[in-house]
Design a protein around this motif. Structure first.
Motif, PDB file in Angstrom:
ATOM      1  N   ARG A  34       0.840  -1.202   0.000  1.00 34.57           N
ATOM      2  CA  ARG A  34       0.000   0.000   0.000  1.00 34.57           C
ATOM      3  C   ARG A  34       0.874   1.251   0.000  1.00 34.57           C
ATOM      4  NH1 ARG A  34      -5.717   1.543   1.474  1.00 34.57           N
ATOM      5  NH2 ARG A  34      -5.525   3.802   1.364  1.00 34.57           N
ATOM      6  N   LEU A  35       1.945   1.231   0.777  1.00 37.86           N
ATOM      7  CA  LEU A  35       2.826   2.395   0.818  1.00 37.86           C
ATOM      8  C   LEU A  35       3.488   2.631  -0.536  1.00 37.86           C
ATOM      9  CD1 LEU A  35       3.938   4.643   2.583  1.00 37.86           C
ATOM     10  CD2 LEU A  35       5.743   3.073   3.343  1.00 37.86           C
ATOM     11  N   CYS A  36       3.818   1.560  -1.245  1.00 39.35           N
ATOM     12  CA  CYS A  36       4.357   1.702  -2.608  1.00 39.35           C
ATOM     13  C   CYS A  36       3.355   2.436  -3.500  1.00 39.35           C
ATOM     14  CB  CYS A  36       4.671   0.339  -3.199  1.00 39.35           C
ATOM     15  SG  CYS A  36       6.113  -0.498  -2.495  1.00 39.35           S
ATOM     16  N   LEU A  37       2.092   2.038  -3.445  1.00 40.99           N
ATOM     17  CA  LEU A  37       1.074   2.685  -4.276  1.00 40.99           C
ATOM     18  C   LEU A  37       0.816   4.117  -3.817  1.00 40.99           C
ATOM     19  CD1 LEU A  37      -1.368  -0.330  -4.692  1.00 40.99           C
ATOM     20  CD2 LEU A  37       0.051   0.705  -6.476  1.00 40.99           C
ATOM     21  N   ARG A  66       0.126   3.544  11.897  1.00 37.83           N
ATOM     22  CA  ARG A  66       1.188   3.404  12.900  1.00 37.83           C
ATOM     23  C   ARG A  66       2.518   3.028  12.247  1.00 37.83           C
ATOM     24  NH1 ARG A  66      -0.084  -0.680  17.426  1.00 37.83           N
ATOM     25  NH2 ARG A  66       2.058  -0.083  17.954  1.00 37.83           N
ATOM     26  N   LEU A  67       2.458   2.139  11.259  1.00 41.43           N
ATOM     27  CA  LEU A  67       3.679   1.760  10.565  1.00 41.43           C
ATOM     28  C   LEU A  67       4.274   2.953   9.821  1.00 41.43           C
ATOM     29  CD1 LEU A  67       5.718  -0.381   9.611  1.00 41.43           C
ATOM     30  CD2 LEU A  67       4.163  -0.884   7.709  1.00 41.43           C
ATOM     31  N   VAL A  68       3.438   3.714   9.130  1.00 36.51           N
ATOM     32  CA  VAL A  68       3.907   4.901   8.415  1.00 36.51           C
ATOM     33  C   VAL A  68       4.593   5.864   9.387  1.00 36.51           C
ATOM     34  CG1 VAL A  68       3.135   6.981   7.187  1.00 36.51           C
ATOM     35  CG2 VAL A  68       2.267   4.716   6.515  1.00 36.51           C
ATOM     36  N   ASP A  69       3.983   6.085  10.534  1.00 38.41           N
ATOM     37  CA  ASP A  69       4.555   6.994  11.530  1.00 38.41           C
ATOM     38  C   ASP A  69       5.917   6.486  12.014  1.00 38.41           C
ATOM     39  OD1 ASP A  69       2.359   8.620  11.332  1.00 38.41           O
ATOM     40  OD2 ASP A  69       1.380   7.863  13.149  1.00 38.41           O
ATOM     41  N   SER A 102       9.146  12.790   5.328  1.00 37.35           N
ATOM     42  CA  SER A 102       7.941  13.320   5.973  1.00 37.35           C
ATOM     43  C   SER A 102       6.835  13.641   4.976  1.00 37.35           C
ATOM     44  CB  SER A 102       8.292  14.558   6.806  1.00 37.35           C
ATOM     45  OG  SER A 102       9.159  14.206   7.861  1.00 37.35           O
ATOM     46  N   PRO A 103       7.136  14.268   3.812  1.00 42.60           N
ATOM     47  CA  PRO A 103       6.049  14.550   2.863  1.00 42.60           C
ATOM     48  C   PRO A 103       5.359  13.281   2.355  1.00 42.60           C
ATOM     49  CG  PRO A 103       7.997  15.860   2.333  1.00 42.60           C
ATOM     50  CD  PRO A 103       8.411  14.852   3.353  1.00 42.60           C
ATOM     51  N   VAL A 104       6.116  12.204   2.197  1.00 40.86           N
ATOM     52  CA  VAL A 104       5.528  10.942   1.738  1.00 40.86           C
ATOM     53  C   VAL A 104       4.648  10.351   2.837  1.00 40.86           C
ATOM     54  CG1 VAL A 104       6.001   8.629   0.854  1.00 40.86           C
ATOM     55  CG2 VAL A 104       7.493  10.542   0.219  1.00 40.86           C
ATOM     56  N   ALA A 105       5.132  10.419   4.079  1.00 40.55           N
ATOM     57  CA  ALA A 105       4.328   9.922   5.198  1.00 40.55           C
ATOM     58  C   ALA A 105       3.025  10.702   5.323  1.00 40.55           C
ATOM     59  CB  ALA A 105       5.137  10.017   6.497  1.00 40.55           C
ATOM     60  N   ARG A 162      -0.818   9.226   5.011  1.00 46.28           N
ATOM     61  CA  ARG A 162      -1.844   9.396   6.045  1.00 46.28           C
ATOM     62  C   ARG A 162      -3.088  10.088   5.494  1.00 46.28           C
ATOM     63  NH1 ARG A 162       2.793  10.284   9.456  1.00 46.28           N
ATOM     64  NH2 ARG A 162       2.732  12.505   8.941  1.00 46.28           N
ATOM     65  N   SER A 163      -2.898  11.001   4.526  1.00 41.89           N
ATOM     66  CA  SER A 163      -4.048  11.720   3.961  1.00 41.89           C
ATOM     67  C   SER A 163      -4.944  10.814   3.138  1.00 41.89           C
ATOM     68  CB  SER A 163      -3.565  12.890   3.093  1.00 41.89           C
ATOM     69  OG  SER A 163      -3.016  12.433   1.859  1.00 41.89           O
ATOM     70  N   ARG A 164      -4.451   9.619   2.788  1.00 42.39           N
ATOM     71  CA  ARG A 164      -5.198   8.709   1.921  1.00 42.39           C
ATOM     72  C   ARG A 164      -5.724   7.490   2.668  1.00 42.39           C
ATOM     73  NH1 ARG A 164      -4.923   8.721  -3.262  1.00 42.39           N
ATOM     74  NH2 ARG A 164      -4.443   6.496  -3.492  1.00 42.39           N
ATOM     75  N   LEU A 165      -5.743   7.545   3.984  1.00 42.63           N
ATOM     76  CA  LEU A 165      -6.164   6.387   4.779  1.00 42.63           C
ATOM     77  C   LEU A 165      -7.581   5.942   4.462  1.00 42.63           C
ATOM     78  CD1 LEU A 165      -4.710   7.161   8.322  1.00 42.63           C
ATOM     79  CD2 LEU A 165      -3.974   5.382   6.732  1.00 42.63           C
ATOM     80  N   ASN A 166      -8.461   6.868   4.144  1.00 39.25           N
ATOM     81  CA  ASN A 166      -9.861   6.536   3.883  1.00 39.25           C
ATOM     82  C   ASN A 166     -10.176   6.406   2.410  1.00 39.25           C
ATOM     83  OD1 ASN A 166     -10.539   6.553   6.672  1.00 39.25           O
ATOM     84  ND2 ASN A 166     -10.578   8.806   6.629  1.00 39.25           N
ATOM     85  N   LEU A 167      -9.131   6.340   1.579  1.00 40.22           N
ATOM     86  CA  LEU A 167      -9.322   6.189   0.137  1.00 40.22           C
ATOM     87  C   LEU A 167      -8.732   4.855  -0.294  1.00 40.22           C
ATOM     88  CD1 LEU A 167      -8.169   9.725  -1.087  1.00 40.22           C
ATOM     89  CD2 LEU A 167     -10.530   8.943  -0.766  1.00 40.22           C
ATOM     90  N   ASP A 168      -9.279   4.286  -1.370  1.00 38.40           N
ATOM     91  CA  ASP A 168      -8.598   3.112  -1.906  1.00 38.40           C
ATOM     92  C   ASP A 168      -7.417   3.600  -2.728  1.00 38.40           C
ATOM     93  OD1 ASP A 168      -9.139   3.279  -4.804  1.00 38.40           O
ATOM     94  OD2 ASP A 168     -11.208   2.766  -4.320  1.00 38.40           O
TER      95      ASP A 168
END
Length: 479
Positions: free
Chosen positions: A353-356, A449-452, A462-465, A469-475
């Motif tokens: 997910r982090l890759c995407l 939590r992993l991203v943090d 930090s900008p990637v993190a 986080r801004s996309r947590l509620n999006l697919d």
């Protein structure tokens, strides 16, 4: 047999695989021959002479039923190089894709302005010239296509990418960065006719003399072709020992860090992607001899797991962030083997997910189909878990071998039909895994939590993190 077929040859790490494929994707013949290698710490070599012997054995086995071959193409491991003499004979051992001895050469190239990693082909070619003797830089498939045609042939731009070839400008780097006696080969785009199988090669391999030999691509690109992920916004996630994502785009995806790089497709479009050090290899290391199906059934009771992992197979990360000092991490204490197994499966899915999310951060198109391939895609439970974490459906094809991708590329090169059309006709989708929204929501908090934690350790910018986080509620397909 009167049906015209296409031969794909995949030069892997442990074996050579040959696959004869009909126009509809049906497998008409297959063959495999083992390869040996030498590993010692960061050293990983193979004897290039073994490649040809294995190609001959695998091809003869694949052609037992006698289909009429319209053409063939060969893929190899990305970044594997050797040096050859003017006649194309090996002058050095082959340094494999993950050989890590060319640190000094890579540093010198980077100081000269070339964005290369130490495991890429160009620094390794310089290392070989220093340790052995100069010669012509040769990629793994080049040695085989030279033997097939009977003379040295150009390399393809896909394998040349990690040797410093500028696929955008279609040129090699400036000569001052290279020693004078190191020769760079001519380069053509994948899908280009290199020549025809000569009489001696026909006798050795069983491939009829006169069969067209088409310039191939790296094994990762070959697997992408075999997944059918060639329309803009489509992505192929290859989960094997490690995790590789490759997509399709009309323009290159620009990444100033070099984490994401772009191959050039035969039609001039782009195949961006990256390779992570996270993957299924951690399961083998942590649970040697375990039955995966049994462990999957037990892991289903641990969603989410009691621990959060970033399951690196080996030290250092390359994608979705560049952190040479990164190590595998475990947050929390797993409640037994089943919980640890679940945490590792979920950790790979979080990395995926982090890759995407990182690709979205770079502006890559993500709104096409997603396809799961690789050994990890044989697990129905893991496929469902990954679809849930990603919040999007995923296709799982019947046949995803790189050799299938090379068969499709051979058909494209000979017939001129669009590669995407050829691949879609050959690819047979076994199932489509739909995400379960309720499960997607369950995994949002541990993913955050992993991203943090990755950001706190200084590995994830930090900008990637913040973007993740801004996309947590999006697919992961949403913009």
């Amino acid at each position: 047999m009167s049906q015209e077929a296409w031969l794909g040859i995949d030069l892997g790490t442990q074996s050579v695989r040959a696959l004869v494929v009909g126009a509809d994707g049906g497998v008409l013949g297959s063959g495999t021959a083992p390869l040996a290698g030498r590993r010692d710490g960061i050293r990983h070599e193979q004897d290039p002479g073994e490649w040809w012997a294995a190609v001959c054995a695998a091809s003869r086995a694949a052609l037992r039923e006698g289909p009429r071959i319209g053409g063939l193409a060969v893929c190899g491991t990305s970044g594997t190089v050797l040096l050859t003499d003017p006649d194309g004979h090996p002058a050095t051992p082959a340094l494999m894709y993950d050989d890590g001895r060319a640190w000094a050469e890579a540093e010198r190239l980077r100081s000269a302005g070339l964005a290369v990693q130490h495991t890429w082909g160009l620094p390794k070619a310089l290392w070989l010239a220093r340790k052995h003797r100069p010669g012509t830089v040769t990629h793994q498939p080049d040695l085989v296509t030279t033997r097939l045609v009977g003379r040295p042939v150009p390399t393809d731009s896909s394998h040349a990418l990690k040797t410093g070839y500028d696929v955008r400008g279609e040129a090699w780097p400036d000569a001052p960065t290279l020693p004078g006696a190191l020769v760079l080969p001519d380069v053509v785009r994948p899908g280009t006719l290199l020549g025809e199988v000569c009489a001696a090669a026909a006798e050795a391999t069983g491939v009829p003399a006169g069969t067209p030999v088409i310039a191939g691509m790296t094994d990762g690109c070959a697997a992408q072709i075999a997944s059918g992920a060639l329309r803009e916004g489509s992505w192929n996630s290859v989960l094997g020992t490690t995790l590789v994502l490759k997509g399709a785009a009309c323009v290159p995806v620009h990444d100033p860090t070099g984490v994401v790089y772009n191959h050039r497709a035969p039609d001039g479009s782009w195949l961006p992607g990256g390779a992570s050090s996270v993957g299924a290899g951690v399961l083998t290391a942590a649970f040697s001899g375990a039955d995966p199906a049994t462990m999957d059934r037990q892991a289903a009771a641990h969603e989410p797991a009691g621990a959060i992992t970033y399951p690196l197979v080996s030290p250092g990360e390359r994608f979705p962030f560049l952190a040479p000092d990164a190590t595998a991490l475990v947050l929390g204490e797993p409640a037994g083997d089943a919980d640890l197994w679940a945490a590792l499966l979920q950790g790979v899915a979080f990395a995926e997910r982090l890759c995407l999310d990182y690709l979205h951060h770079l502006g890559a198109p993500l709104d096409g189909t997603l396809t799961f391939t690789g050994g990890g895609a044989r697990s129905p439970y893991w496929n469902q878990l990954r679809a849930d974490v990603l919040g999007r459906p995923a296709r799982v094809p019947e046949q995803t071998e790189p050799a299938l991708g090379m068969a499709a590329l051979a058909a494209h090169g000979v017939t001129g039909e669009a590669l995407a059309d050829v691949a879609e006709r050959m690819v047979r989708v076994r199932t489509v895994v739909a995400p379960r929204p309720a499960r997607t929501a369950v995994f949002a908090e541990p993913y955050a939590r992993l991203v943090d934690e990755l950001a706190a350790r200084g590995w994830l910018p930090s900008p990637v993190a913040a973007h993740a986080r801004s996309r947590l509620n999006l697919d992961t397909a949403e913009s």
